[in-house]
Design an enzyme around this catalytic site. Structure first.
Site, mmCIF file in Angstrom:
data_model
loop_
_atom_site.group_PDB
_atom_site.id
_atom_site.type_symbol
_atom_site.label_atom_id
_atom_site.label_comp_id
_atom_site.label_asym_id
_atom_site.label_seq_id
_atom_site.Cartn_x
_atom_site.Cartn_y
_atom_site.Cartn_z
ATOM 1 N N SER A 268 0.831 -1.188 0.000
ATOM 2 C CA SER A 268 0.000 0.000 0.000
ATOM 3 C C SER A 268 0.872 1.248 0.000
ATOM 4 C CB SER A 268 -0.900 0.031 1.236
ATOM 5 O OG SER A 268 -0.136 0.331 2.403
ATOM 6 N N ASP A 269 0.306 2.345 -0.492
ATOM 7 C CA ASP A 269 0.909 3.637 -0.205
ATOM 8 C C ASP A 269 0.659 3.917 1.275
ATOM 9 O OD1 ASP A 269 2.157 6.110 -0.492
ATOM 10 O OD2 ASP A 269 1.125 6.567 -2.369
ATOM 11 N N TRP A 270 1.344 4.918 1.807
ATOM 12 C CA TRP A 270 1.287 5.179 3.236
ATOM 13 C C TRP A 270 -0.077 5.785 3.594
ATOM 14 C CZ3 TRP A 270 5.354 3.375 1.214
ATOM 15 C CH2 TRP A 270 6.432 2.913 1.983
ATOM 16 N N ALA A 272 -2.938 4.307 2.719
ATOM 17 C CA ALA A 272 -3.898 3.997 1.655
ATOM 18 C C ALA A 272 -4.685 2.722 1.909
ATOM 19 C CB ALA A 272 -3.161 3.885 0.313
#
Length: 786
Positions: A268-270, A272
């Protein structure tokens, strides 16, 4: 941006809660170290991953699926029992970001800048150099490259993406970058999957995109990443068709892992992650989320989520680690290392030279001195001394030293080096601020003396103002705007130095005021330096340079007919003054060697060969986006990709609109002629493929490079835009010589995505091909019947 400090305490508590909950007090009941069959390097990566997975406990598996605090942007702790190395993830897509130790890695040109070179081999060397620096810093996962197609010209992160506005361009360049990174035993990370095409409301925005548009426009660069063997993907913040990207079963488990065949892992993005979405296709969340730690263990233990899904995710991570060499070639580097090298600095300069686009060269104003002697050069604009060479956010890499055009031009033209600093208290103005209404670079400093020293060694500063309370040092190009301020001390970092050496002069003024216009009149040529910037977290409000910058260009051009503009840009920009000046150079975000690179081009030591990776419009929103398309309905929460395939130049062609400067445009100091009757076409029918061999001749005075571009028009029944880039080749041709340039079209070149069969289908009928120097500079055309 990844603010790890915000989550540090939370993450420690989270990990503690996992171990306290799962581990018994008697550690002796843990499985004893096992025979390490998976350590055999002669086994296939998939087999090694399976063997290791068999020896892991549930806790050990889940630990690999959740980020932890550590020295890097993202961290997965090492497993000492099984000797699984830690995963050390770091920004970013165009170099190792280390804001704590700025200047310890190379500030390369941005990914979009690399795209402007249209050179796959150069892109590969860029990837390799970044991989070397990540490895030397102890990081084994580079959070890049970025490859989203530039749908929205205002997108604040367009500079991070190597695709520009064309999926084929991105797909061609992405593979060499990934292979370059991963040959250093650093896992590349393809991002942001997918439709992260705007920063406005990126955390909640819903991108509504039909299947054909997804596969034809936005997926090809990511598909090329899969074919290049990329180890990891990052899912984006936004939603796709109503479902967040990091929990979207259609785009993750369906499109990416099944249709495109990706066998690595998705992180995941941070921030997300919105659910324990391992079944939907997410494999790993970062430390700012709480769904794939204790929560996941509970869901496995109560039978809600089968442990087989955990096994599959861990297997993907281990498989990529084995494949890229993280087990067999561990790095001994540490994050505090200074990893920039002279070779990498030279590469940064080479990329900037080859990526700079010559938009206009009326009367052969460039290179300087080509049409007549030049003895007086007048430089204008603060970016001549204090340039912005990179974007903001996770794509930011702060250089130790920036080559400023002012000093580089003086050295090339006058033969003078940057003088030694002159940091003497007697030269300071106490209680005076050199206040200028602009965004100025700033660094921390312990004292006025320290501030002066940092100005003198930065390579891009003449004057400074020091905030004695907040310990901030502002780097400045001029001492104008004086105003009283008791807590500010200001000064000049250098002694007076001559503007002229013999009969040659280089002058500088930040504006046309205070004698600036007179300097322009007295010069043989004026060069105006302007810039605009962007960064993660917000979109640009306009494609224009600032009013001050545009007014400066207009004012100088009004008194000096030989005016050249050099404009730094994070993407497309407006050039309303283009007809008032004779020369325009666009270096995009050029990296730390900007001054040396642009000087080499101005004087003809290097020949421009960059081409626009996106269209330059005549005015903002020339593509007529409705609010529904961008930024979206409901205050920017829901965007609809109703333009479908008409992205970038495809829209201009479909609507017969002439842009300011078209996709693929870029001039040279030399002249290339295409021989219309000297090409050979070879064709195979099943599967369809075509090879074209085009002769081009360099009829100019300089050895130079040209990018030969092939666009294909489909039969009308296919429902495609008028033309699409399907092949290109960058070739070096000596003056007076002719070379034969091969261009290849394969089955995919002739295919469109069919939503009925969910597959690529070859179109039947007559194809038109167009070969030339840009999408609007076609030199050869013909037809192919299938």
């Amino acid at each position: 941006q990844k603010k790890m400090s915000v989550f540090y305490i939370f993450s420690v508590l989270l990990i503690c809660s996992v171990y306290c909950r799962v581990l018994p007090k008697d550690q002796s009941v843990l499985p004893t170290p096992v025979e390490r069959k998976w350590a055999n390097p002669h086994l296939a990566p998939a087999e090694r991953a399976r063997l290791l997975l068999d020896d892991m406990t549930l806790l050990e598996k889940v630990t690999m699926l959740h980020g932890s605090p550590g020295p890097y942007i993202g961290n997965i702790p090492a497993n000492t029992r099984l000797q699984i190395p830690s995963l050390n993830m770091n920004d970013g897509p165009q170099g190792f970001r280390d804001d704590t130790r700025p200047g310890t890695s190379t500030s390369f040109p941005s990914a979009l800048t690399v795209a402007a070179a249209w050179n796959a081999e150069l892109a590969g060397r860029w990837g390799n150099a970044m991989g070397e620096e990540f490895f030397a810093k102890g990081s084994n996962i580079q959070l890049g490259p970025g490859m989203n197609v530039a749908r929205v010209p205002l997108n604040g992160r367009n500079f991070e993406y190597i695709s520009g506005e064309d999926p084929f361009l991105g797909a061609t360049l992405v593979g060499p970058v990934i292979q370059g990174i991963q040959q250093n035993h650093v896992v590349a990370n393809a991002k942001h999957w997918v439709h992260n095409n705007q920063e406005t409301n990126r955390g909640t925005q819903d991108a509504n995109v039909d299947e054909r548009t997804r596969f034809e426009i936005y997926y090809p660069p990511f598909e090329a990443a899969v074919k290049a063997g990329v180890g990891s993907y990052m899912c984006s913040y936004n939603k796709i068709n109503g479902v967040y990207s990091c929990e979207n079963p259609q785009t993750l488990a369906g499109d990416l892992k099944t249709s495109l065949g990706f066998d690595g892992w998705v992180m995941s993005d941070w921030g997300a992650t919105h659910s324990t979405s391992i079944i939907q296709g997410l494999d790993q969340e970062m430390a700012s989320s709480t769904y794939m730690g204790p929560t996941l263990i509970s869901l496995v233990e109560n039978g809600t989520i089968p442990e087989s899904y955990v096994d599959a995710s861990v297997n993907r991570i281990l498989g990529a680690m084995f494949k890229v060499g993280l087990f067999d070639y561990p790095s001994s580097g540490v994050i505090t290392n200074n990893v920039t090298t002279p070779e990498h600095v030279n590469l940064a300069r080479e990329i900037s030279v080859e990526s700079t686009v010559l938009l206009k060269n009326q009367d052969n104003i460039l290179p300087l001195g080509f049409t007549g002697p030049v003895s007086k050069i007048a430089l204008f604009g603060s970016p001549a001394i204090i340039p912005t060479v990179h974007g903001g956010g996770s794509g930011q890499v702060i250089p130790a030293h920036t080559s400023a055009p002012f000093w580089a031009i003086r050295k090339r033209f006058l033969g003078t080096d940057i003088p030694s600093g002159n940091c003497s208290a007697s030269g300071y103005e106490y209680g005076v601020d050199y206040f200028q209404n602009e965004l100025e670079p700033q660094v921390s400093a312990a004292s006025t003396q320290d501030c002066c020293g940092k100005c003198s060694t930065s390579g891009s500063c003449l004057y400074f103002s020091y905030d004695t309370v907040n310990k901030i040092c502002y780097l400045k190009s001029a001492n104008i705007g004086r105003k009283s301020s008791p807590t500010i001390n200001s000064g000049r970092a250098f002694p007076d130095f001559p503007e002229c050496v013999g009969s040659k002069c280089v002058t500088f003024s930040p504006s046309a005021d205070n004698g600036g216009s007179d300097q322009a009149k007295a010069a043989d040529v004026a060069i105006v330096f302007v810039e605009t910037t962007s960064g993660e977290g917000s979109d640009r409000t306009t494609l224009s340079y600032s009013n001050d910058a545009n007014n400066l260009i207009t004012a100088i051009a009004a008194v000096q007919p030989n005016t050249i503009v050099v404009g730094i840009a994070p993407g497309a920009v407006l050039t309303p003054w283009a007809n008032q000046v004779k020369g325009i150079l666009i270096p995009f975000f050029p990296g730390q060697e900007y001054g040396n690179a642009i000087t080499s081009l101005l004087f003809g030591d290097s020949i421009p060969s960059g081409k626009l990776p996106l269209t330059f419009p005549n005015f903002d929103n020339e593509v007529n986006f409705t609010t529904s398309q961008y930024p979206g309905d409901n205050n920017g929460e829901e965007s609809y990709y109703t333009e479908k395939l008409e992205v970038g130049y495809r829209w201009y062609d479909a609507h017969n609109v002439t842009p300011a400067f078209p996709f693929g445009h870029g001039l040279s100091y030399s002249k290339f002629d295409y021989s219309e009757d000297s090409y050979v076409l070879f064709r195979a029918r099943s599967p369809p493929s075509v090879s074209l061999f085009v002769n081009i001749t360099n009829n100019g005075f300089y050895d130079a490079k040209e990018v030969v571009q092939l666009y294909l028009g489909f039969p009308s029944s296919a429902g495609e835009p008028p033309q699409q880039l399907k092949a290109f080749s960058k070739v070096f041709v000596k003056a007076g010589e002719t070379v034969t340039v091969p261009l290849f079209l394969d089955q995919r070149s002739f295919s469109y995505y069919d939503v009925e069969t969910h597959s690529w289908v070859v179109a039947s009928g007559t194809f038109n091909y167009y070969i030339g120097s840009s999408s609007r500079d076609i030199r050869i055309s013909g037809q192919i019947n299938l």
